[in-house]
Design an enzyme around this catalytic site. Structure first.
Site, PDB file in Angstrom:
ATOM      1  N   ASP A  12       0.817  -1.214   0.000  1.00 16.43           N
ATOM      2  CA  ASP A  12       0.000   0.000   0.000  1.00 16.43           C
ATOM      3  C   ASP A  12       0.849   1.261   0.000  1.00 16.43           C
ATOM      4  OD1 ASP A  12      -2.377  -1.464   0.064  1.00 16.43           O
ATOM      5  OD2 ASP A  12      -2.382  -1.551   2.243  1.00 16.43           O
ATOM      6  N   ARG A  39      -0.575   0.617  16.847  1.00 10.43           N
ATOM      7  CA  ARG A  39      -0.985   1.794  16.088  1.00 10.43           C
ATOM      8  C   ARG A  39      -0.913   3.105  16.877  1.00 10.43           C
ATOM      9  NH1 ARG A  39       0.654  -1.008  12.580  1.00 10.43           N
ATOM     10  NH2 ARG A  39      -0.648  -1.943  10.959  1.00 10.43           N
TER      11      ARG A  39
END
Length: 408
Positions: A18, A98
């Protein structure tokens, strides 16, 4: 914010599929803007090789590689461990990673006076929420670019085709590219044949597992390990003091060699869909087992039972990207209080995917052999239980008499 006003973008960059194509895509679609890539080193050492060269070659002006491994373990993973936080059996390896990554990206974006932050999360996944909620907590006015919500690319196959057209080197093909996330705590596998729950994961296929072996491939001889805890935090292995990175690295090795920590589940994503994931968490699985064993002798019944509910709630908060919230901070205060006496040694036997209790001790143990014994003792009057049962069962007697009176 208008596209023409965006001159500098900070990109959350892993070097995977990505984010590899996002750099040229940003430059094509955002007026040849400057792209500053930021990578969080969470212990995925092999994935960092050649990353700077790749980022610069695909159009980034520079790459920050921020070593967040110890911060990740000390301030996030071990906080979850102390709480016993789990989401549907999942030990939250990606979800916990995250917040520190996104926090550092937001800080760098502010330092660089960037106009926007970009991430490569899909519109189907959980990570888009985790990244953006953290960014809102530290850079609330920052514009966010999410290409998966803008571009015409619809699949990993089309991403690979885009990379080939733009001469972006990839180490995999559409037929072999599981979607993976790796850090010191875990490795996740998604996609390809795993999208069909009827398919068994290819545990014994060379290259599938990266952090260990399958239980079938593990040694026929058991491995014993003793883990020391201080106030709920693991601090030693077999009597040797270690910091968090050394300790988890060692347990990953021992667990991986013995086929520990494999999990195959269909989980409920935040956005509502079900998703099949295969996880490797060898060291973390050992630590959760050891910590639970120690708590079993150090916590009183009511605290333990209530803490189980709190741990489940924290697991949901972490999974849903709500780390930097007042509730999560309040839960930490409660958990820290419960851990004041969770100190001691836990011995485990690792054997072909199994973690077997082999002994636990603590100076704060609430287990009293003289009270618990089946042999003769001098401290427990068994006659006391009669009055207790009569009072405890009084509501049942009242209901029974009422039913008898009314022929119910």
């Amino acid at each position: 914010m208008k596209k023409e006003d965006i001159k500098k973008v900070v990109l959350a960059y892993s070097g995977g599929l990505d984010t590899s194509i996002i750099i040229p895509w940003l430059k094509e679609n955002y007026n040849n803007c400057e792209v500053i890539a930021v990578t969080g080193n969470m212990g995925q050492k092999d994935e960092l090789e050649g990353l700077e060269e790749k980022a610069l070659a695909t159009g980034a002006s520079k790459l920050y590689i921020e070593d967040l491994t110890k911060e990740f373990l000390d301030n996030y993973a071990f906080e979850a461990l102390k709480a016993g936080a789990v989401y549907e059996q999942y030990l939250l390896g990606t979800a916990l990673a995250r917040p520190p990554i996104a926090k550092r990206i937001a800080e760098i974006a502010l330092e660089e006076k960037a106009d926007a932050i970009c991430h490569g999360c899909t519109g189907k996944g959980n990570d888009q929420v985790r990244f953006e909620l953290t960014i809102k907590a530290f850079a609330p006015d920052m514009h966010i670019i999410a290409p998966w919500r803008e571009w015409d690319i619809k699949s990993r196959k089309e991403e690979i085709e885009y990379a080939q057209v733009h001469n972006i080197p990839l180490k995999f093909s559409a037929e072999t590219s599981y979607s993976k996330d790796k850090n010191i705590w875990h490795l996740s596998h998604e996609g390809l044949d795993l999208e069909y729950p009827e398919n068994e994961p290819k545990y014994n296929e060379p290259g599938f597992l990266e952090m260990g072996v399958s239980p079938e491939m593990a040694p026929d001889k058991a491995t014993y390990v003793s883990i020391g805890f201080e106030k709920g935090i693991p601090t030693s292995i077999d009597g040797v003091k270690m910091d968090s990175v050394e300790l988890v690295t060692k347990l990953n090795q021992l667990g991986g060699e013995n086929g520990i920590g494999l999990l195959d589940i269909v989980e409920n994503r935040l956005v509502g869909m079900k998703n099949r994931g295969v996880y490797e968490t060898p060291g973390g699985t050992i630590l959760y087992k050891a910590h639970a064993m120690l708590e079993s002798i150090c916590l009183d019944k009511d605290t333990m039972h209530f803490k189980e509910m709190v741990g489940k709630k924290l697991g949901e908060l972490v999974y849903n990207g709500l780390w930097f919230t007042p509730l999560r901070e309040a839960i930490k205060a409660f958990v820290d209080k419960t851990q004041e006496t969770v100190t001691g040694q836990v011995k485990l036997k690792l054997y072909k995917g199994n973690i077997i209790n082999a002994g636990v001790s603590s100076p704060y143990s609430l287990y009293d052999p003289e009270i618990a014994t089946f042999d003769e003792d001098e401290v427990y009057n068994q006659k006391d239980s009669e009055g207790f049962i009569n009072l405890f069962g009084l509501p049942l007697e009242v209901v029974a008499r009422m039913k008898a009176k009314n022929n119910i």
